[in-house]
Design a protein around this motif. Structure first.
Motif, PDB file in Angstrom:
ATOM      1  N   UNK A   1       6.703  -4.083  -2.470  1.00 18.82           N
ATOM      2  CA  UNK A   1       8.072  -3.618  -2.338  1.00 18.82           C
ATOM      3  C   UNK A   1       8.420  -2.531  -1.555  1.00 18.82           C
ATOM      4  N   UNK A   2      10.218  -1.855  -1.659  1.00 22.12           N
ATOM      5  CA  UNK A   2      10.283  -1.553  -0.489  1.00 22.12           C
ATOM      6  C   UNK A   2      10.025  -0.155  -1.227  1.00 22.12           C
ATOM      7  N   UNK A   3      10.851   0.540  -2.483  1.00 23.17           N
ATOM      8  CA  UNK A   3      10.518   1.738  -2.908  1.00 23.17           C
ATOM      9  C   UNK A   3       9.002   1.597  -3.521  1.00 23.17           C
ATOM     10  N   UNK A   4       7.674   1.294  -3.838  1.00 18.63           N
ATOM     11  CA  UNK A   4       6.523   1.193  -3.351  1.00 18.63           C
ATOM     12  C   UNK A   4       5.697   0.700  -4.704  1.00 18.63           C
ATOM     13  N   UNK A   5       7.047   0.698  -6.322  1.00 19.15           N
ATOM     14  CA  UNK A   5       6.636   0.645  -7.280  1.00 19.15           C
ATOM     15  C   UNK A   5       5.405  -0.223  -7.500  1.00 19.15           C
ATOM     16  N   UNK A   6       5.738  -1.329  -6.352  1.00 17.97           N
ATOM     17  CA  UNK A   6       4.619  -3.062  -6.937  1.00 17.97           C
ATOM     18  C   UNK A   6       3.785  -3.057  -5.528  1.00 17.97           C
ATOM     19  N   UNK A   7       2.812  -3.539  -5.979  1.00 17.10           N
ATOM     20  CA  UNK A   7       1.961  -3.215  -4.044  1.00 17.10           C
ATOM     21  C   UNK A   7       0.712  -5.340  -5.402  1.00 17.10           C
ATOM     22  N   UNK A   8       0.324  -5.141  -3.851  1.00 17.28           N
ATOM     23  CA  UNK A   8      -0.299  -6.758  -4.151  1.00 17.28           C
ATOM     24  C   UNK A   8      -1.368  -6.541  -3.022  1.00 17.28           C
ATOM     25  N   UNK A   9      -2.639  -7.400  -3.278  1.00 12.59           N
ATOM     26  CA  UNK A   9      -2.547  -8.419  -1.697  1.00 12.59           C
ATOM     27  C   UNK A   9      -3.085  -8.770  -2.157  1.00 12.59           C
ATOM     28  N   UNK A  10      -3.677 -10.432  -0.836  1.00 10.92           N
ATOM     29  CA  UNK A  10      -3.905 -11.499  -1.011  1.00 10.92           C
ATOM     30  C   UNK A  10      -4.649 -12.177  -0.525  1.00 10.92           C
ATOM     31  N   UNK A  11      -5.456 -13.463   0.153  1.00  8.92           N
ATOM     32  CA  UNK A  11      -6.561 -12.934   0.702  1.00  8.92           C
ATOM     33  C   UNK A  11      -5.662 -14.422   1.555  1.00  8.92           C
ATOM     34  N   UNK A  12      -5.552 -14.637   2.740  1.00  6.42           N
ATOM     35  CA  UNK A  12      -4.877 -15.899   3.318  1.00  6.42           C
ATOM     36  C   UNK A  12      -5.375 -15.066   5.071  1.00  6.42           C
ATOM     37  N   UNK A  13      -4.692 -16.712   5.601  1.00  8.79           N
ATOM     38  CA  UNK A  13      -5.139 -16.211   6.682  1.00  8.79           C
ATOM     39  C   UNK A  13      -4.200 -15.779   7.974  1.00  8.79           C
ATOM     40  N   UNK A  14      -5.267 -15.372   8.855  1.00  8.12           N
ATOM     41  CA  UNK A  14      -4.914 -14.398   9.363  1.00  8.12           C
ATOM     42  C   UNK A  14      -3.233 -14.835  10.745  1.00  8.12           C
ATOM     43  N   UNK A  15      -2.812 -16.455  10.327  1.00  7.89           N
ATOM     44  CA  UNK A  15      -2.349 -17.148  11.168  1.00  7.89           C
ATOM     45  C   UNK A  15      -1.330 -17.740  10.147  1.00  7.89           C
ATOM     46  N   UNK A  16       0.026 -17.517   9.848  1.00  5.44           N
ATOM     47  CA  UNK A  16       1.015 -17.495   8.843  1.00  5.44           C
ATOM     48  C   UNK A  16       1.621 -18.812   8.652  1.00  5.44           C
ATOM     49  N   UNK A  17       1.212 -19.769   7.623  1.00  3.07           N
ATOM     50  CA  UNK A  17       2.057 -21.204   8.035  1.00  3.07           C
ATOM     51  C   UNK A  17       3.678 -20.556   6.610  1.00  3.07           C
ATOM     52  N   UNK A  18       4.859 -20.162   7.432  1.00  2.00           N
ATOM     53  CA  UNK A  18       5.253 -19.848   6.547  1.00  2.00           C
ATOM     54  C   UNK A  18       7.023 -20.349   6.172  1.00  2.00           C
TER      55      UNK A  18
END
Length: 263
Positions: A140-157
């Motif tokens: 998030x913006x304030x840094x309270x929420x952090x995550x990691x995710x495994x996905x392609x370097x080419x994203x389908x949005x």
């Protein structure tokens, strides 16, 4: 065996037996002999050396060791062989695993990489479990929420135009739940639901940013906001419009979106 040899050759070789023939000495002093007689001192020293060598062969080895040591000291005892090296036991849950013939390789790998059991397992999993994917991090913006995710370097949005996504500009890509990990901020997250309450719109209670959520189309996965990822891991982005205002119809017509949270 040594005692038998000593009795068999108890007479030193340098001493002459009684009645032995002196012919060789006479032949050496006879006229016409070609060998010159050595000086007396050299002959005696050679005879003493031969006598010492012969008697040394007859003596047991222990007597030689006793001569070198002090008379009052006992003969040195043979030291027992050193104990075998103690195998290195991992200081983690790896000690309970049956690694079989691979245990030594595993422990060597841990030492070489200077990793704990968990760290070594994480390195191997990160390298080989999701081949072809990259690890994105974000929050998030304030840094309270952090995550990691495994996905392609080419994203389908997906750009959804349903009532809530349109107001929040909720563009997202979808991943299985197994590829997502919340690093921190579980206590800072709150959830908004409406209508069927299947979609879980999670956001930070402090700054209000929705960096990920659980989409209605894929309740077994996560929708990740690409604009909340850290820089450096996204290579390209393709955006597909999704008609969320007619959600049931759009889901029937779409061929792939409903399976995007599956492994």
């Amino acid at each position: 065996m040594r005692q038998t040899r000593r009795n068999a050759s108890s007479e030193p070789r340098g001493q002459k037996r009684p009645g032995a023939s002196r012919a060789p000495a006479a032949a050496a002093s006879a006229p016409g002999a070609t060998r010159a007689r050595r000086p007396t001192g050299q002959a005696e020293s050679r005879s003493l050396a031969a006598t010492w060598k012969s008697s040394a062969k007859q003596r047991p080895r222990q007597s030689l060791l006793a001569q070198e040591a002090d008379p009052g000291e006992p003969e040195p005892a043979l030291l027992p062989p050193p104990p075998p090296p103690t195998p290195v036991t991992p200081t983690s849950s790896g000690a309970t695993l049956d690694l079989g013939d691979q245990r030594e390789r595993w422990e060597t790998f841990q030492k070489r990489q200077k990793l704990t059991f968990e760290g070594a397992a994480k390195l191997l999993l990160d390298t080989f479990e999701y081949q072809g994917l990259v690890k994105h991090t974000g929050g998030c913006h304030c840094g309270a929420v952090r995550f990691e995710v495994w996905a392609s370097a080419d994203l389908h949005i997906f750009d959804c135009n349903c009532s809530v996504c349109k107001k929040k500009q909720n563009r997202h890509f979808i991943v299985p739940a197994s590829r997502f990990k919340l690093l921190k901020g579980a206590e800072s997250i709150t959830t908004y639901t409406f209508n069927t309450h299947k979609a879980q719109h999670t956001f930070c209670k402090r700054c209000g940013v929705q960096s990920f959520y659980t989409p209605r189309s894929n309740p077994g996965g996560f929708g990740i906001a690409p604009h909340c990822l850290d820089e450096g891991t996204v290579r390209s982005v393709v955006i597909e419009e999704f008609n969320g205002s007619e959600w049931e119809k759009a889901m029937k017509e779409h061929k792939t979106i409903k399976n995007m949270s599956k492994e």
